[in-house]
Design a protein around this motif. Structure first.
Motif, short mmCIF file in Angstrom:
data_model
loop_
_atom_site.label_atom_id
_atom_site.label_comp_id
_atom_site.label_asym_id
_atom_site.label_seq_id
_atom_site.Cartn_x
_atom_site.Cartn_y
_atom_site.Cartn_z
N LYS A 127 25.03 16.43 8.87
CA LYS A 127 24.37 15.12 8.77
C LYS A 127 23.26 15.09 9.80
O LYS A 127 23.48 15.29 10.97
N THR A 128 22.06 14.81 9.35
CA THR A 128 20.93 14.79 10.29
C THR A 128 20.69 13.41 10.86
O THR A 128 20.11 13.28 11.93
N VAL A 129 21.13 12.36 10.15
CA VAL A 129 20.89 10.99 10.61
C VAL A 129 22.19 10.20 10.52
O VAL A 129 22.89 10.27 9.51
N PHE A 130 22.49 9.47 11.56
CA PHE A 130 23.65 8.58 11.56
C PHE A 130 23.13 7.14 11.59
O PHE A 130 22.20 6.84 12.35
N PRO A 131 23.72 6.26 10.78
CA PRO A 131 23.22 4.88 10.74
C PRO A 131 23.31 4.16 12.08
O PRO A 131 22.49 3.30 12.38
N ASP B 123 25.17 4.50 16.42
CA ASP B 123 25.91 5.30 17.40
C ASP B 123 27.40 5.25 17.11
O ASP B 123 28.12 6.23 17.29
N ASP B 124 27.87 4.09 16.64
CA ASP B 124 29.28 3.95 16.29
C ASP B 124 29.69 4.91 15.19
O ASP B 124 30.79 5.47 15.22
N SER B 125 28.83 5.09 14.20
CA SER B 125 29.18 6.00 13.11
C SER B 125 29.30 7.44 13.62
O SER B 125 30.19 8.18 13.18
N LEU B 126 28.44 7.82 14.54
CA LEU B 126 28.54 9.15 15.13
C LEU B 126 29.83 9.28 15.93
O LEU B 126 30.56 10.27 15.80
N LEU B 127 30.15 8.28 16.74
CA LEU B 127 31.37 8.33 17.54
C LEU B 127 32.61 8.40 16.66
O LEU B 127 33.56 9.13 16.95
N LYS B 128 32.62 7.65 15.56
CA LYS B 128 33.75 7.69 14.65
C LYS B 128 33.90 9.07 14.01
O LYS B 128 35.01 9.59 13.89
N MET B 129 32.78 9.66 13.63
CA MET B 129 32.83 10.99 13.03
C MET B 129 33.35 12.02 14.04
O MET B 129 34.18 12.87 13.70
N LEU B 130 32.88 11.94 15.28
CA LEU B 130 33.36 12.86 16.32
C LEU B 130 34.84 12.64 16.61
O LEU B 130 35.59 13.60 16.83
#
Length: 130
Positions: free
Chosen positions: A79-83, A85-92
């Motif tokens: 994924k090159t773009v996350f909507p 910061d929360d979405s990135l943290l959830k994915m991690l």
């Protein structure tokens, strides 16, 4: 790297200092910043030698950390773009849960290392079952 490993894998601080000087003699003309960095930070780096060899090996071995980081990068690279910061943290977070499910290996010398860590870090490990 092999010559530098002789420094941090040395059995004593005195041997490590000697190996650092040998490293300087061999590599300083090509990589002067490496020796300078180690030499300038020796007071901090040398505290590492107060620990027994098994604990020191645990400190400088980073394979598990590197593998974990590599698996996290694999998840985020697709994924090159996350909507947000929360979405990135959830994915991690979810990736971390998946990655840690596969951690079944145990260090062969963990009992010895744990005992030594309890001596050096008694106040931090009190009441913990690692």
């Amino acid at each position: 790297m092999a010559d530098l490993k002789l420094v941090y894998a040395a059995p004593t601080e005195e041997t490590a200092l000697n190996e650092l000087e040998l490293f300087k003699d061999k590599w300083d003309s090509k990589y002067p910043k490496i020796y300078k960095s180690w030499h300038d930070n020796w007071a901090t780096l040398s505290t590492y030698f107060k620990y027994p060899e098994a604990v020191r090996r645990l400190i400088y071995t980073t394979n598990a950390i590197e593998g974990f980081n590599r698996q996290l990068r694999k998840v985020t690279k697709s994924k090159t773009v996350f909507p947000s910061d929360d979405s990135l943290l959830k994915m991690l977070y979810l990736a971390t849960m998946d990655i840690t499910k596969k951690w079944t290996g145990h260090r062969q010398d963990w009992g010895q290392i744990h005992s030594q860590l309890e001596i050096y870090f008694e106040e931090r490990l009190a009441g913990r079952n690692l």
